[in-house]
Design an enzyme around this catalytic site. Structure first.
Site, PDB file in Angstrom:
ATOM      1  N   GLU A 139      92.017 -12.955 -14.663  1.00  0.00           N
ATOM      2  CA  GLU A 139      92.768 -13.793 -15.609  1.00  0.00           C
ATOM      3  C   GLU A 139      92.238 -13.569 -17.024  1.00  0.00           C
ATOM      4  O   GLU A 139      92.995 -13.449 -17.970  1.00  0.00           O
ATOM      5  CB  GLU A 139      92.615 -15.264 -15.181  1.00  0.00           C
ATOM      6  CG  GLU A 139      93.484 -16.227 -15.978  1.00  0.00           C
ATOM      7  CD  GLU A 139      93.320 -17.671 -15.503  1.00  0.00           C
ATOM      8  OE1 GLU A 139      92.441 -17.940 -14.650  1.00  0.00           O
ATOM      9  OE2 GLU A 139      94.075 -18.530 -15.997  1.00  0.00           O
TER      10      GLU A 139
ATOM     11  N   ASP B 266      95.486 -23.754 -23.454  1.00  0.00           N
ATOM     12  CA  ASP B 266      94.962 -25.031 -22.955  1.00  0.00           C
ATOM     13  C   ASP B 266      93.742 -25.665 -23.651  1.00  0.00           C
ATOM     14  O   ASP B 266      93.859 -26.630 -24.362  1.00  0.00           O
ATOM     15  CB  ASP B 266      94.650 -24.874 -21.468  1.00  0.00           C
ATOM     16  CG  ASP B 266      95.848 -24.413 -20.649  1.00  0.00           C
ATOM     17  OD1 ASP B 266      96.852 -23.967 -21.224  1.00  0.00           O
ATOM     18  OD2 ASP B 266      95.785 -24.500 -19.417  1.00  0.00           O
TER      19      ASP B 266
ATOM     20  N   TRP C 214     105.962 -18.430 -19.455  1.00  0.00           N
ATOM     21  CA  TRP C 214     105.758 -17.209 -20.258  1.00  0.00           C
ATOM     22  C   TRP C 214     105.132 -16.087 -19.437  1.00  0.00           C
ATOM     23  O   TRP C 214     105.310 -14.920 -19.755  1.00  0.00           O
ATOM     24  CB  TRP C 214     105.049 -17.484 -21.585  1.00  0.00           C
ATOM     25  CG  TRP C 214     103.595 -17.840 -21.620  1.00  0.00           C
ATOM     26  CD1 TRP C 214     102.896 -18.579 -20.727  1.00  0.00           C
ATOM     27  CD2 TRP C 214     102.670 -17.477 -22.673  1.00  0.00           C
ATOM     28  NE1 TRP C 214     101.595 -18.709 -21.147  1.00  0.00           N
ATOM     29  CE2 TRP C 214     101.438 -18.047 -22.348  1.00  0.00           C
ATOM     30  CE3 TRP C 214     102.767 -16.742 -23.838  1.00  0.00           C
ATOM     31  CZ2 TRP C 214     100.299 -17.895 -23.136  1.00  0.00           C
ATOM     32  CZ3 TRP C 214     101.642 -16.595 -24.646  1.00  0.00           C
ATOM     33  CH2 TRP C 214     100.425 -17.170 -24.287  1.00  0.00           C
TER      34      TRP C 214
HETATM   35  C1  DGY Z   1      96.601 -25.090 -15.768  1.00  0.00           C
HETATM   36  O1  DGY Z   1      96.868 -25.910 -14.908  1.00  0.00           O
HETATM   37  O2  DGY Z   1      95.448 -24.682 -15.989  1.00  0.00           O
HETATM   38  C2  DGY Z   1      97.687 -24.477 -16.526  1.00  0.00           C
HETATM   39  O3  DGY Z   1      97.252 -23.686 -17.563  1.00  0.00           O
HETATM   40  C3  DGY Z   1      98.714 -25.441 -17.011  1.00  0.00           C
HETATM   41  O4  DGY Z   1      99.810 -24.690 -17.344  1.00  0.00           O
END
Ligand code: DGY
Length: 426
Positions: free
Chosen positions: A394, A166, A37
């Site tokens: 980020e 996540d 994405w």
């Molecule tokens: C990570 O490894 O932190 C990623 O978000 C997995 O896509």
């Protein structure tokens, strides 16, 4: 030079610095491959700066990795890199290029439609849309074939990574039901980013159990759907899928393909299921744990993506606008990842509280389309202020704007460009 022009130039330099020619990596070292994405957002920005050929190439490179069954992997491992875990040797999928075996929000469908609708080179856009349509259709169908729960009319994910959010607290309780992996492994993320800004070992132990589980099934879709110990319907992912389905239906008309009636019917079913996720208590749609068979009442920002998915009626959209403004009053910079008055809120830990430009952009786009332009504009302005003052991180602390996680981050730069050029344009 105006601050807007300077921001635009820095954003372009950031994207170029992460450009490998036919795909852009999210950031060096921490995420050194192509992410599903993220690439859709990169393509939007490449279009916004007038490089339409490169925008289409970004989508072509991504969609070239759609599996025969329609799965579009969340990571494409184009070139080896020692700085990321779990890399291709952990996933062990038998593909060229190698890939992971789970997916991510199908934002690529929205991106393809958006770039076509706003293209300067209409002939190129139509050619590319025709070329990409089979993969976009196959991938959208895959979600309904592989991950649709007939009983609830909800789409489920089999890993928190599939949502792109996540370690958001939405996934805490379902993840507790997953065993910890029994083997040793070495994380790389915490040698690049402060441990306090990343997920805990508790989560990684379960993330890796799930990776090993898919390998044991030989990546068999039906076995995974039947036996996976983690099955979570996520409001954020489902909203993006709803928008993707709508986009693919529009693309079918544009390229004069037969109308995929199955997708139109599935979209209606998804919307029916989605309506059951509303919580009056939280004034937000929630996740659903299919294993525990219960609503996950966690006030996560990505639950507001329902607006982007064109799910709520105007009445429910107004309730969400009010709730978003309640959250905004508690922080300085945009919508936090989790309600700032929730006991689960952690303002610097990855998806558990920081402000993410992608999250704010998806919410703002939805708000704007429902007519809540004042709130949408607040999100746009705070994201542009953050990037001007703090760079392309980020994610950020919602109170003081401290940049967290990865640095020189592509989709943060991409969204600044997208916003500078086409504010909320459809
Ligand atoms: C990570 O490894 O932190 C990623 O978000 C997995 O896509």
């Amino acid at each position: 030079m105006s601050s807007t022009t300077a921001l635009g130039q820095q954003a372009i330099a950031t994207l170029k610095g992460n450009d490998y020619g036919d795909y852009i990596v999210p950031t060096q070292n921490l995420y050194p491959f192509q992410w599903n994405w993220d690439s859709a957002v990169h393509a939007l920005a490449l279009h916004a700066i007038g490089d339409e050929k490169r925008a289409w190439l970004e989508l072509e490179t991504l969609l070239a990795s759609v599996w025969d069954n329609g799965l579009l992997p969340h990571i494409i491992f184009h070139k080896p890199s020692p700085t990321y875990f779990p890399g291709p040797d952990e996933w062990q999928t038998d593909r060229t290029p190698r890939t992971s075996a789970i997916s991510q929000p199908p934002l690529v469908c929205y991106a393809a439609l958006h770039i076509y609708q706003n293209a300067t080179d209409k002939a190129l856009a139509l050619t590319k849309l025709r070329q990409l349509y089979p993969a976009l259709l196959a991938h959208t169908r895959w979600w309904y074939a592989a991950r649709f729960d007939e009983r609830t009319n909800l789409i489920f994910t089999v890993h928190p990574w599939e949502t792109g959010r996540d370690n958001n607290p939405v996934y805490d309780a379902p993840l507790k039901a997953v065993p910890a992996v029994a083997r040793e492994y070495e994380r790389r993320d915490i040698s690049i980013v402060d441990t306090a800004e990343r997920p805990h070992k508790f989560e990684y132990d379960r993330y890796m159990y799930l990776v090993d589980f898919y390998k044991r099934t030989n990546f068999d879709t039906a076995t995974i759907a039947r036996d996976c110990p983690y099955k979570v319907c996520d409001a954020g992912l489902s909203a993006i899928l709803a928008r993707a389905t709508d986009a693919v239906l529009q693309i079918a008309d544009i390229v004069s393909a037969d109308r995929p009636a199955d997708l139109a019917a599935n979209l209606e079913r998804l919307k029916k299921g989605f309506a059951t996720l509303w919580s009056d208590e939280l004034q937000i749609y929630c996740g659903y744990d299919l294993i525990a068979d219960q609503l996950i009442k966690v006030p996560a920002a990505h639950n507001f993506f329902a607006l982007f998915g064109k799910i709520p009626t105007d009445t429910f959209a107004a309730k969400m606008d009010a709730e978003i403004n309640r959250w905004l009053a508690m922080t300085k910079f945009g919508v936090a990842g989790v309600a700032p008055d929730s006991p689960l809120y952690e303002p610097r830990r990855y998806c558990r509280g920081p402000v993410w430009p992608i999250v704010n952009w998806l919410i703002a786009t939805g708000l704007s389309e429902y007519g809540f332009t004042a709130t949408a504009d607040k999100l746009k302005q705070s994201s542009l202020t953050l990037t001007t003052q703090k760079g392309f991180a980020e994610y950020y602390d919602p109170h003081d704007g401290k940049p967290c996680g990865g640095t020189t981050f592509s989709w943060t730069a991409a969204l600044a460009l997208h916003w500078l050029k086409l504010p909320f344009a459809e």
